[in-house]
Motif scaffolding. Structure first.
Motif, PDB file in Angstrom:
ATOM      1  N   ASN A 115      -3.869   0.357   3.913  1.00 31.34           N
ATOM      2  CA  ASN A 115      -3.325   0.280   2.752  1.00 31.34           C
ATOM      3  C   ASN A 115      -2.177   0.362   1.725  1.00 31.34           C
ATOM      4  O   ASN A 115      -1.343   0.524   1.383  1.00 31.34           O
ATOM      5  N   ALA A 158       1.380  -0.073   2.830  1.00 26.25           N
ATOM      6  CA  ALA A 158       1.984   0.265   3.205  1.00 26.25           C
ATOM      7  C   ALA A 158       2.791  -0.376   4.524  1.00 26.25           C
ATOM      8  O   ALA A 158       4.400  -0.201   4.332  1.00 26.25           O
ATOM      9  N   ASN A 165       6.003  -2.821   2.794  1.00 27.13           N
ATOM     10  CA  ASN A 165       5.108  -2.288   1.416  1.00 27.13           C
ATOM     11  C   ASN A 165       4.528  -3.399   0.761  1.00 27.13           C
ATOM     12  O   ASN A 165       5.820  -3.674  -0.486  1.00 27.13           O
ATOM     13  N   ALA A 218       1.854   4.449  -1.641  1.00 23.19           N
ATOM     14  CA  ALA A 218       2.186   4.384  -0.058  1.00 23.19           C
ATOM     15  C   ALA A 218       3.268   4.389   0.136  1.00 23.19           C
ATOM     16  O   ALA A 218       4.227   3.080  -0.349  1.00 23.19           O
TER      17      ALA A 218
END
Length: 300
Positions: A73, A75, A92, A153
């Motif tokens: 994701n 992150a 991130n 995220a």
């Protein structure tokens, strides 16, 4: 006290002082290297979020190592923690809170990915930009487009906790960052036709040089935890592992499973990414590795 004992004790004391001095100097040099300015002239690439580009970008993100350090994701995730003073986590890079690429311009993406240089001119210390230096403009743009299109995220900044020996070795030049390894004068790579052939395999193999070296002969991975296995020699030279893989099917099975043909597990390799390679890329990589010049293990 006998003279030779005094001389011995004096020699030991001097050696300790010299070692301590070397550590202090090495740490100072490391700090200077981390803060140095690397001047690189770059041109932006097109970052287009369209129906063709985004799937290609996702594939590159999943298969070229990004997921191993930044997570699926984006992150960020911890990927080294040896419990002995070395802890590294990717930051991130999703559009969510805490991301480190919020203000990146197209030039900043090129500078960081292709040259290992942050937008402020300092070197990127952990990311293997040497693996991404030869991405074509189209692939680099597609990769960035995917990252920018990730769902937001939350995630932290990068974590970089290095034990004293690693910092000292970096200071004295025994460990180099990506910006030191890359030839910044090389023009962007030109696209080659995808297929199971050495030319396309060479393009895929760029993802391997961060650990296996520019000559793909392997050896101890600079700066890695001391208990990590050395990278294997992928050339046909002395100490090569390629004899274990008599054909592409056996080699691809290893990439998919993370295991050698005898069933034993392989450590360290980024199999989360490698198993995402499609059949053409995986087979082309094998075909290319059968053509590289022979080098003894660790010979760069």
């Amino acid at each position: 006290m006998k003279g030779w004992v005094k001389w011995s004790l004096g020699g030991v004391g001097l050696a300790i002082l010299l070692a301590a001095g070397a550590v202090v100097v090495g740490l100072e040099l490391a700090d200077d290297k981390m803060q140095r300015q690397v001047k690189v002239d770059v041109l932006p690439v097109a970052i287009a979020a369209d129906a063709t580009t985004l799937p290609r970008g996702k594939y590159l993100y999943d298969s070229r190592g990004c997921v191993d350090c930044h997570g699926a994701n984006g992150a960020g995730r911890e990927f080294i923690n040896d419990g002995k003073g070395m802890r590294v986590a990717g930051p991130n890079i999703s559009p969510g809170a805490g991301n480190v690429v919020l203000r990146y311009t197209p030039e900043d993406w090129v500078r960081t990915l292709r040259h290992g240089v942050k937008p402020d001119g300092r070197p990127v210390l952990i990311m293997p930009s040497e693996d991404y230096n030869r991405l074509t403009d189209e692939d680099l743009g597609a990769l960035v487009a995917h990252v920018k299109a990730l769902p937001p995220a939350s995630g932290p900044a990068a974590v970089l906790e290095l034990p004293l020996p690693v910092r000292v070795l970096y200071g004295f030049g025994a460990i180099r960052d990506a910006a030191q390894k890359i030839d910044h004068q090389l023009p962007p790579a030109k696209a080659v036709a995808e297929g199971v052939n050495p030319a396309h395999g060479a393009y895929v193999a760029n993802m391997c040089i961060g650990c296996h070296g520019a000559g793909l002969s392997g050896g101890k991975i600079p700066g890695a935890p001391p208990d990590w296995a050395a990278a294997s020699n992928l050339t046909p030279g002395e100490g090569s592992v390629m004899a274990r893989y008599p054909d592409a099917a056996v080699f691809v099975a290893m990439l998919r499973s993370g295991k050698r043909p005898d069933g034993t597990a392989i450590s360290v390799m980024p199999f989360e990414s490698l198993r995402a390679l499609n059949d053409v890329d995986a087979q082309a990589l094998y075909v290319f590795l059968k053509t590289v010049p022979a080098r003894a293990a660790g010979q760069h």
